[in-house]
Design a protein around this motif. Structure first.
Motif, PDB file in Angstrom:
ATOM      1  N   THR A   1      -7.545  -1.601  -6.341  1.00 22.24           N
ATOM      2  CA  THR A   1      -8.463  -2.127  -7.208  1.00 22.24           C
ATOM      3  C   THR A   1      -8.050  -2.236  -8.771  1.00 22.24           C
ATOM      4  OG1 THR A   1      -9.939  -0.437  -7.221  1.00 22.24           O
ATOM      5  CG2 THR A   1     -10.040  -2.014  -5.603  1.00 22.24           C
ATOM      6  N   ASP A   2      -8.346  -1.346  -9.550  1.00 21.70           N
ATOM      7  CA  ASP A   2      -8.024  -1.131 -10.996  1.00 21.70           C
ATOM      8  C   ASP A   2      -7.995   0.204 -11.264  1.00 21.70           C
ATOM      9  OD1 ASP A   2      -7.440  -2.236 -13.584  1.00 21.70           O
ATOM     10  OD2 ASP A   2      -9.454  -1.757 -14.089  1.00 21.70           O
ATOM     11  N   GLN A   3      -7.464   1.090 -10.242  1.00 24.44           N
ATOM     12  CA  GLN A   3      -7.357   2.369 -10.558  1.00 24.44           C
ATOM     13  C   GLN A   3      -6.233   2.864 -11.623  1.00 24.44           C
ATOM     14  OE1 GLN A   3      -6.980   1.224  -7.267  1.00 24.44           O
ATOM     15  NE2 GLN A   3      -8.243   2.396  -5.750  1.00 24.44           N
TER      16      GLN A   3
ATOM     17  N   SER B   1      -3.519   4.735 -11.176  1.00 27.95           N
ATOM     18  CA  SER B   1      -2.397   4.751 -10.582  1.00 27.95           C
ATOM     19  C   SER B   1      -1.510   3.291 -10.766  1.00 27.95           C
ATOM     20  CB  SER B   1      -2.507   5.376  -9.162  1.00 27.95           C
ATOM     21  OG  SER B   1      -3.225   4.466  -8.347  1.00 27.95           O
TER      22      SER B   1
ATOM     23  N   LYS C   1       0.729  -1.124   0.128  1.00 26.57           N
ATOM     24  CA  LYS C   1       0.135  -0.033   0.089  1.00 26.57           C
ATOM     25  C   LYS C   1       0.955   1.245   0.161  1.00 26.57           C
ATOM     26  CE  LYS C   1      -1.963  -1.089   4.356  1.00 26.57           C
ATOM     27  NZ  LYS C   1      -2.747  -0.717   5.460  1.00 26.57           N
ATOM     28  N   PRO C   2       0.613   2.266   0.076  1.00 30.54           N
ATOM     29  CA  PRO C   2      -1.127   2.926  -0.194  1.00 30.54           C
ATOM     30  C   PRO C   2      -1.299   2.986  -1.539  1.00 30.54           C
ATOM     31  CG  PRO C   2       0.237   4.909   0.250  1.00 30.54           C
ATOM     32  CD  PRO C   2       1.265   3.739   0.177  1.00 30.54           C
ATOM     33  N   GLN C   3      -2.795   2.973  -1.634  1.00 26.15           N
ATOM     34  CA  GLN C   3      -3.408   3.476  -2.937  1.00 26.15           C
ATOM     35  C   GLN C   3      -2.696   4.682  -3.520  1.00 26.15           C
ATOM     36  OE1 GLN C   3      -7.546   5.707  -3.069  1.00 26.15           O
ATOM     37  NE2 GLN C   3      -7.723   3.515  -2.052  1.00 26.15           N
ATOM     38  N   GLY C   4      -2.623   4.758  -4.838  1.00 21.37           N
ATOM     39  CA  GLY C   4      -2.048   6.257  -5.351  1.00 21.37           C
ATOM     40  C   GLY C   4      -0.822   5.530  -5.813  1.00 21.37           C
ATOM     41  N   SER C   5       0.013   4.795  -5.041  1.00 24.31           N
ATOM     42  CA  SER C   5       1.501   4.557  -5.411  1.00 24.31           C
ATOM     43  C   SER C   5       1.269   3.766  -6.807  1.00 24.31           C
ATOM     44  CB  SER C   5       1.811   3.283  -4.742  1.00 24.31           C
ATOM     45  OG  SER C   5       1.816   3.782  -3.079  1.00 24.31           O
TER      46      SER C   5
END
Lengths: 369, 369
Positions: free
Chosen positions: B167-169, B171, B136-140
């Protein structure tokens, strides 16, 4: 401004504690790491949730307004729900009381395909409450269910829906049932010149659902029932946006009740049965009516109806659909309470006089007029 | 006797009222019509729920034992949940405290494919707690996440899991991320001779999930994370039984918290995070650990661990996996509390010293020994 907003009611003993909890939500729902570890730049500036305001409410709780980036979710409904309330659902004293999608998510999630106007067009009922008898009980064979549906369609039902407990059981397997019921409703429509629509329950094993939906469409279903509590809200979104489906959707509240029943947890009735259903793309949202077997208050029911029909909500206004103990006797009271843009479910009370189903529906229609 | 049993805790003011509520549940969860309208024969004798007993408990609540026919559910997990608690979830003062599948559902729902023994075999860790750092974190971006995973695998992590917010973002899109992280973990395994497994989060839009699962399998994932609160328990069942998948599953509690947080609603912690996860086929069940950011008590956490590991439960015993504020400092206490058959999540605390991830894991391993 394309961030989306979530409003949380936070139960705390003072403003400082409420603010600290709000900052905790901002972390928990996005990066899920301690504040001092959040990477500088894009993740801290954009991805991390932002506490826009925290204010005391009259009754001692606090209203927190947080915003999040659509980058956290993409155009994914499950991930949007994950950011709105995923891990925070596991913490006491936090209730989601509002959601505003902002510009970008409004483009990604366009809501109901039909809405009130579109469903009225399909049933050729430009004004007045819609009547939706339910075929049941489970354990009945497909011919028995088709006979009930036929009688209901002859009686002028607008929508005839499967009981939410009819799935793919051996007593009336999905395809057998849908074929027979759809044919029975079509026959009644031909005989009366009516426009009753049959909404089968799209349910079974996950791997069969899309096949079932295609089958229902080809068999002449006029819409479909979905159960977001069991299959996820994303099933609604998927069917509401599938080119090949193109039918109205009715959402059933089964397995979702726990989310609204505690005042300090989950979601408000309006958010769960209004806002989230519109977000996912339902055209009709079923909820348990005041005074039936369930404990919703008149105020809670009206808050759902308002959230379904508000012109300011997501996409097209949708039909609220009170059920659970609805009967012909209550029709006039219900009309006074909810007004015209309502789909009234008729369940068990319809079967009490199984030989007079059409008469019951005509009686209900007269009382709603 | 092939009926299945559900045990409800009912809040009522006396035994008569509790019995009446139990009879109401028997109707609500099956035929959903008034008692006097239930058709004679098969539907009344078999389909209608049966109240086997109602008894006062010490604290003034009542324990009701109901049985239902597997004919109500077929081999469908969503419909089984619908019968266990669908509409009753919308009524106050009813909590599911137990479930026993009976003979026929035991054949339909065989539980975890791997269980504790099977997962231990795959990570080559025959004894002791398993260590599962979270990327993590998301956005990485995917390279950053792969670098964390690589360091964790070098350090001897047993399982490296995606944060449930990945998920499938844009980023770090699912396929890009899974390919890079799986490759990084494989490289570390080659270098150390280790057996770290990568569990990507199978999440995105519903229509992409099976494609994602296949991709993950082909890319070398060693298992998968699933989120039943967002996608339904049936996703777990589907992957746990798919011939082509054949990997262990770890279930995340996101969006499920509301079901357990009120003492008078929903499910007990043990049923939600133990029994239902085993029923669906999870091999590892994540829940928030006592003393972290969530409010579960030690007793609630141990009840989950017991339900996950009991030899009397559904299918193979599975790993309880406490997370949420777990850190190396707490390792010895946690070992004393939970014993050996546990998967310890390491999340935010791991990232606090991002340059010493391997060292942190080795330190944790030493403290668990």
């Amino acid at each position: 401004m394309s961030r989306f907003s979530v409003f949380y009611r936070i139960f705390a003993s003072n403003l400082d504690e409420a603010t600290e909890r709000a900052e905790g939500i901002a972390l928990e729902q996005t990066v899920e790491i301690p504040r001092d570890v959040v990477p500088k730049g894009y993740i801290e500036d954009v991805i991390l949730g932002k506490v826009e305001s925290v204010a005391a409410e009259e009754d001692g709780a606090y209203l927190a307004h947080l915003t999040y980036s659509p980058d956290s979710t993409g155009a994914e409904l499950p991930q949007l729900l994950n950011v709105i309330f995923g891990n925070s659902s596991i913490q006491k004293g936090i209730r989601v009381v509002g959601f505003e999608p902002g510009e970008r998510l409004s483009a990604d999630f366009t809501g109901a395909r039909f809405g009130i106007a579109g469903v009225r067009e399909r049933v050729k009922r430009p004004t007045g409450g819609l009547i939706a008898p339910v075929i049941k009980p489970q354990g009945s064979d497909a011919d028995t269910l088709a006979a009930i549906a036929y009688a209901a369609a002859l009686g002028g039902a607008d929508i005839i829906k499967d009981d939410h407990g009819l799935t793919d059981q051996a007593s009336a397997p999905f395809k057998t049932r849908v074929e027979k019921v759809a044919a029975a409703v079509a026959r009644a429509n031909r005989e009366t010149g009516g426009h009753s629509l049959y909404f089968p329950n799209i349910a079974g094993r996950g791997e069969d659902l899309m096949d079932f939906a295609r089958f229902a469409k080809e068999a002449g279903a006029g819409g479909a029932l979905v159960m977001p509590g069991l299959f996820g809200f994303d099933l609604t979104r998927r069917l509401a946006t599938a080119d090949w489906f193109d039918l109205p959707l009715m959402a059933h509240p089964t397995f979702l009740g726990t989310y609204v029943l505690s005042d300090t947890l989950g979601f408000t009735h309006a958010v769960m049965f209004g806002v989230l259903q519109r977000l996912a793309g339902a055209d009709i949202s079923i909820f348990p009516n005041v005074g039936g077997r369930f404990g919703f208050s008149a105020g809670e029911c009206l808050s759902i109806a308002d959230a379904c029909r508000s012109p300011d909500g997501i996409g097209r206004p949708i039909f609220p659909s009170p059920g659970g103990g609805m009967s012909v006797d209550r029709a006039q009271d219900m009309r006074a309470m909810y007004g015209d843009d309502v789909v009234y479910l008729l369940g068990g009370s319809l079967l009490r006089h199984a030989d007079r189903i059409g008469e019951t529906i005509r009686d209900m229609r007269a009382r709603l007029a």
